[in-house]
Design an enzyme around this catalytic site. Structure first.
Site, short mmCIF file in Angstrom:
data_model
loop_
_atom_site.label_atom_id
_atom_site.label_comp_id
_atom_site.label_asym_id
_atom_site.label_seq_id
_atom_site.Cartn_x
_atom_site.Cartn_y
_atom_site.Cartn_z
CE LYS A 1 -23.13 -3.77 15.88
NZ LYS A 1 -23.20 -5.18 16.34
CB ALA B 1 -0.94 0.00 1.20
N GLY C 1 -18.11 -5.44 12.56
CA GLY C 1 -16.73 -5.83 12.85
C GLY C 1 -15.79 -5.81 11.66
CD GLU D 1 -21.23 -5.90 26.73
OE1 GLU D 1 -20.73 -5.58 27.82
OE2 GLU D 1 -20.57 -6.03 25.69
CE LYS E 1 -22.60 -1.35 18.76
NZ LYS E 1 -21.20 -1.54 19.23
#
Lengths: 422, 422
Positions: free
Chosen positions: A199, A30, A128, A184, A99
């Site tokens: 999202k 790159a 992700g 969670e 988000k």
């Protein structure tokens, strides 16, 4: 390009590792080099910072002259939002995986980036390691998108997969997800649909050029899905997935998160465990699907890194543009969808006919049904029906009418049915 | 940005339509405008060119001062290659869908583009509408890729899907693919693996930084796959797909196209009909999969358009770089893979034991097996074995030894088994 990272959690740890490992790939493939100048976090963890400076003063990053790009990986809304605003205002480009701030303040943050002529990279904010933001804002930017359908909460998908594959109950599957670190301690954010709504608000803004507006997303969780529902669905040729759906109709844009029956032979039905996938239906390709890990430090860091590389190479910057005249975001009442109904009844002659009559009176056609054999002990049996697509309001009235039938001896359970194509 | 199109086939037709339809999206969402100046084709078809000039002189496009980018959609090698070379040399950027010229001349063409400081866009050359080139050269450019596994020939996938889902024979499925326009009149290019080898050479060059070298791809077709193989594979938990695989090992890079058994519960197993998919396994994300239409005018044109938009926005240009020291491209003899063996035998006591002994003598362990009940008429039964991974050369010797057994009464059929993960 000189970068600073705010936050020292899982994703930051993944990014620190990837920055070390990818240095050679970056230089060779790159033509770019990323130099880590500083890391800020309210708490210091024992992580190799590769010689970068450490500070507890997160907001100080925005004022540093020796940093070009701030990577915000703290999460939460207060301090993270303040850092992003200050960094953009100070003329620094920002990469964020946050988000929550994007789904609410996305328009303002993109406007701030444009005003100060810097870039805002958000690849890591949804799904992700899947490069879905690049797909929407670069590869497919010219395409006319009809629908976005995503499995974008890995915890829900893990739970529903466990219920489906091992016959687990919701509570047991959730407990296992928690013990594996997927969910969670307070799981409502995941299983209640809030995380997916954030999202979806981001995906929808990018796909359809509407504002970032998480408040306009209808969100329903998966807590009411039972192993029986999964069994009946399979008999009818479906599985049950928690989906985020945005769809362009003649009236506006739908945005909704809810469990849904989808055909067993669809690509989305094959997405199991904690994996994520986003399907794009557009006028040019028909359907594309992007599949991969929706969480995890290294996977999410891969998306952060892709934004950093894009900045370093001098790629064009994503700017928010409304698509022509304002398109309304539709409430759930404006949605039309097919439904699966599980109706617990006393098994007596004529019950099915009465149910069919009520549905018919509300303009609802039946596509398939299961009527179980007579229950010996208490004469209670479920009648399961899959309907044709019908307006939400008609279905609400029909469910209320069914619920009022004397033969109906428990809550009528309703799950939407989606045929997304592809 | 002013463009000219060479070719007036299916993809060119799709591109002309998309240029018309996407003008507003491009202006609003991507801040760019594409102006079609000229179309060239040896034969004139009755297509709306939207006011663009038409010429039969394809090569003349390279010399036009009023054109910035040439889109080469003619296919074939001679004239197309000459046009691309002339255009790049004349300082014009080029977008091409031509996998044949890239798989052979890719390094030279990218070098030519770099020397003349222009861009070469090749998104449309592999997997139709799937933005897999952007994924490899942009989103994942920093990532260390271990493996690329693709269903990259829609005709083969259609035929194997029809054999699997409807129990069709190869010849009948091929005839249906031809009548639907999926397969060429001379189908050897598809079913023999040549088309997939071209595409795999391109994916491999981009994923691993090795030269474009279609000659180094091992290619085996699907003509020997039988409905029985598909049935036995399913009993063992697999389906059969025609795959293109490139993989990094300690010794170098494998490049191979062949039918393979893959686990029924893998994402690639869900890719049916003419659809394509490419799975990338890398060190950061684990596994990503990109799914969509591998052919079709509008879908492929969508990829052409994404390159044009990227040029118009001034994105960084893809340059070819070798990854560090030269990595060898491995011959098929250096590959290690598991195998499915179908061994037609006279059903007599001790046959299975002799087969197991021969495999064991060649260092091959058995993972699973099917032994059918005795055939009444001719005492011929197949013994089906799935092995552990084993070097190609050991397997070749074992198959030769099995073939020499007196009890083996037909050709030992061998198909590789792949567990790509994800």
């Amino acid at each position: 390009m000189r970068i600073a990272i705010a936050g020292l959690g899982t994703v930051a740890g993944g990014l620190l590792a990837l920055l070390r490992e990818s240095a050679q790939n970056l230089a060779v493939r790159a033509d770019c080099r990323l130099e880590l100048i500083a890391v800020a976090s309210r708490t210091r963890r024992d992580v190799d910072l590769g010689g970068a400076e450490f500070t507890h003063d997160v907001l100080s990053l925005a004022g540093r002259d020796d940093v070009d790009v701030i990577v915000e990986l703290m999460g939460g809304e207060g301090l993270a939002l303040e850092l992003v605003e200050r960094a953009l205002t100070a003329g620094k480009s920002v990469v964020t995986a946050n988000k929550a701030i994007l789904a609410t303040h996305g328009d303002r943050l993109f406007a701030l980036a444009e005003r100060h002529n810097v870039a805002l990279g958000i690849e890591a904010s949804v799904a992700g390691g899947i490069p879905i933001i690049a797909a929407l804002t670069r590869s497919l930017v010219a395409n006319s998108i009809d629908r976005v359908t995503g499995i974008i909460n890995g915890t829900c998908n893990y739970i529903l997969s466990a219920m489906s594959d091992q016959g687990a109950k919701f509570e047991d599957a959730l407990a296992r997800a928690q013990s594996l670190g997927y969910a969670e301690a307070d799981p409502r954010f995941d299983v209640g649909g809030v995380d997916a709504a954030h999202k979806l608000a981001i995906l929808t803004a990018l796909a359809f050029g509407v504002p970032f507006n998480k408040a306009a997303v209808y969100a329903e969780g998966i807590t009411a899905v039972t192993p029986d529902d999964i069994t009946y669905a399979r008999e009818l040729g479906y599985c049950i997935k928690q989906l985020g759906i945005s769809r362009r109709t003649a009236k506006g844009i739908e945005m909704r998160v809810h469990p849904a029956l989808i055909p067993l032979d669809s690509m989305l039905a094959s997405v199991s465990g904690v994996m994520n996938a986003v399907q794009i239906n557009d006028q040019a390709t028909g359907a594309l699907l992007f599949y991969g890990p929706g969480a995890g430090g290294r996977a999410t860091a891969s998306s952060v890194l892709s934004d950093l590389v894009s900045f370093a190479r001098g790629d064009s910057v994503i700017r928010r543009r409304q698509s022509g005249s304002a398109v309304p975001l539709l409430p759930i009442e404006a949605v039309e969808s097919a439904a699966y109904l599980r109706i617990p009844v006393i098994d007596q002659p004529g019950v099915f006919a009465r149910i069919a009559t009520i549905l018919s009176e509300h303009g609802i056609s039946i596509e398939g049904a299961i009527q179980r054999e007579r229950a010996i002990a208490d004469h209670k049996v479920p009648i399961v029906v899959v309907t044709q697509p019908v307006p939400e309001t008609a279905m609400n009235k029909a469910v209320a009418a069914l619920q009022a039938l004397p033969a109906v001896v428990g809550t009528v359970r309703r799950i939407r049915v989606e045929h997304a194509g592809g």
